[in-house]
Motif scaffolding. Sequence first.
Motif, PDB file in Angstrom:
ATOM      1  N   ILE A 123       1.943   2.659 -12.553  1.00  0.00           N
ATOM      2  CA  ILE A 123       1.564   1.980 -11.312  1.00  0.00           C
ATOM      3  C   ILE A 123       2.101   0.556 -11.298  1.00  0.00           C
ATOM      4  N   GLU A 180      -7.616   1.477 -11.084  1.00  0.00           N
ATOM      5  CA  GLU A 180      -6.155   1.510 -11.116  1.00  0.00           C
ATOM      6  C   GLU A 180      -5.496   1.035  -9.835  1.00  0.00           C
ATOM      7  N   ARG A 181      -6.225   1.075  -8.707  1.00  0.00           N
ATOM      8  CA  ARG A 181      -5.610   0.704  -7.432  1.00  0.00           C
ATOM      9  C   ARG A 181      -5.717  -0.788  -7.132  1.00  0.00           C
ATOM     10  N   LEU A 235       1.043   7.003  -6.594  1.00  0.00           N
ATOM     11  CA  LEU A 235      -0.114   7.864  -6.840  1.00  0.00           C
ATOM     12  C   LEU A 235       0.232   9.330  -6.544  1.00  0.00           C
ATOM     13  N   GLU A 280      -2.813  11.616  -5.873  1.00  0.00           N
ATOM     14  CA  GLU A 280      -3.037  11.766  -4.438  1.00  0.00           C
ATOM     15  C   GLU A 280      -2.173  12.914  -3.943  1.00  0.00           C
ATOM     16  N   ILE A 305      -7.473  -3.532  -2.775  1.00  0.00           N
ATOM     17  CA  ILE A 305      -6.186  -2.852  -2.809  1.00  0.00           C
ATOM     18  C   ILE A 305      -5.163  -3.693  -2.048  1.00  0.00           C
ATOM     19  N   LEU A 345       2.248   1.773  -3.513  1.00  0.00           N
ATOM     20  CA  LEU A 345       1.193   2.270  -4.394  1.00  0.00           C
ATOM     21  C   LEU A 345       0.891   3.737  -4.096  1.00  0.00           C
ATOM     22  N   TYR A 346       0.784   4.073  -2.816  1.00  0.00           N
ATOM     23  CA  TYR A 346       0.475   5.448  -2.414  1.00  0.00           C
ATOM     24  C   TYR A 346       1.551   6.415  -2.905  1.00  0.00           C
ATOM     25  N   SER A 382       0.826  -1.209   0.000  1.00  0.00           N
ATOM     26  CA  SER A 382       0.000   0.000   0.000  1.00  0.00           C
ATOM     27  C   SER A 382       0.860   1.259   0.000  1.00  0.00           C
TER      28      SER A 382
END
Length: 303
Positions: free
Chosen positions: A166, A137-138, A10, A16, A48, A6-7, A3
């Motif tokens: 991603i 996308e997530r 983004l 994000e 996710i 990924l964050y 996570s």
Amino acid sequence: MASATLYAELIRQGLELAPNAQVQVIAPNKDVQIGDLTVRAFATDHDIMGAVMFEVTDGQHRFVHSGDVRYDGWHPERVTAWTQYLHEHRPDLFFVEGTEFSFDDDTSRQRRTEATVLTDFTNAMASDDLVVINPYERNVERLMNLSAAARQANRELVWDERFAGILRAMGVSNEIMLGQDVTVADIQQQPGRYVLQNHFDNLHLLDAFDTFSYLHMNGEPLGDYDPRYADLTAYLAQRGVALQLASASGHATPDDLLRIAVEVDAKMTLPWHSFHPEREAEALRQIGIETYLPKKGETFTFE
């Protein structure tokens, strides 16, 4: 860790905002001390990667936050593991999500799973037409599975720059990117060789293709509550293309949420993450779960 990776991607892409806080990665099943509190994360099933349930204790009280959860993804055993653990370590307060209580009951709506998404996708690739997908996308695990299924069907899945970025950030290095590895002209010449991922922001790229099938896979716009959804359906209707729903929720059904609450058997259960938490509260009370519906801005004090 997944996570957090990924964050970070983004944020890099501007999808994000960077947090105004220090981000600390917490590995599942390991205690982390934060002041007087001990925090432990438990891996769960969601759309996710890296999603967790959190348990927080001050040594006397045990508070649990379900996080987003479901049973019909690829990892239901994770949910079973933490509900059984909590049953043995009865929480004082259990915050249980209630996303699916947000919507009116629709008995005609078929519950889809990650497995049925892949089945729908595989069936769509049986034709000689170009297959267009609009995924979330997530949900990186789904993206990876879609790529594998496309290759099994002798097709190449072509991603836009956002999705390719991603996937590469998440450690997938062999994905095909539109404009870099494959062009629109390439796809026009041999549409049956490809699957094209298409984000709503770039919908009119599809003007380049005479025929195609379109699978909506939890991408934006997700539903008719979003004004853009009418634009999407109107465009497809004008093109004579059927909107095929090949999606799966990242959230448990109402029945599964009640099942979780029964298994956990907390001293007090609070619904959260719902447009209609009062529906979940009433359903919980009806099956004998001690339930409290909090008010906005309310403070809880434990002594």
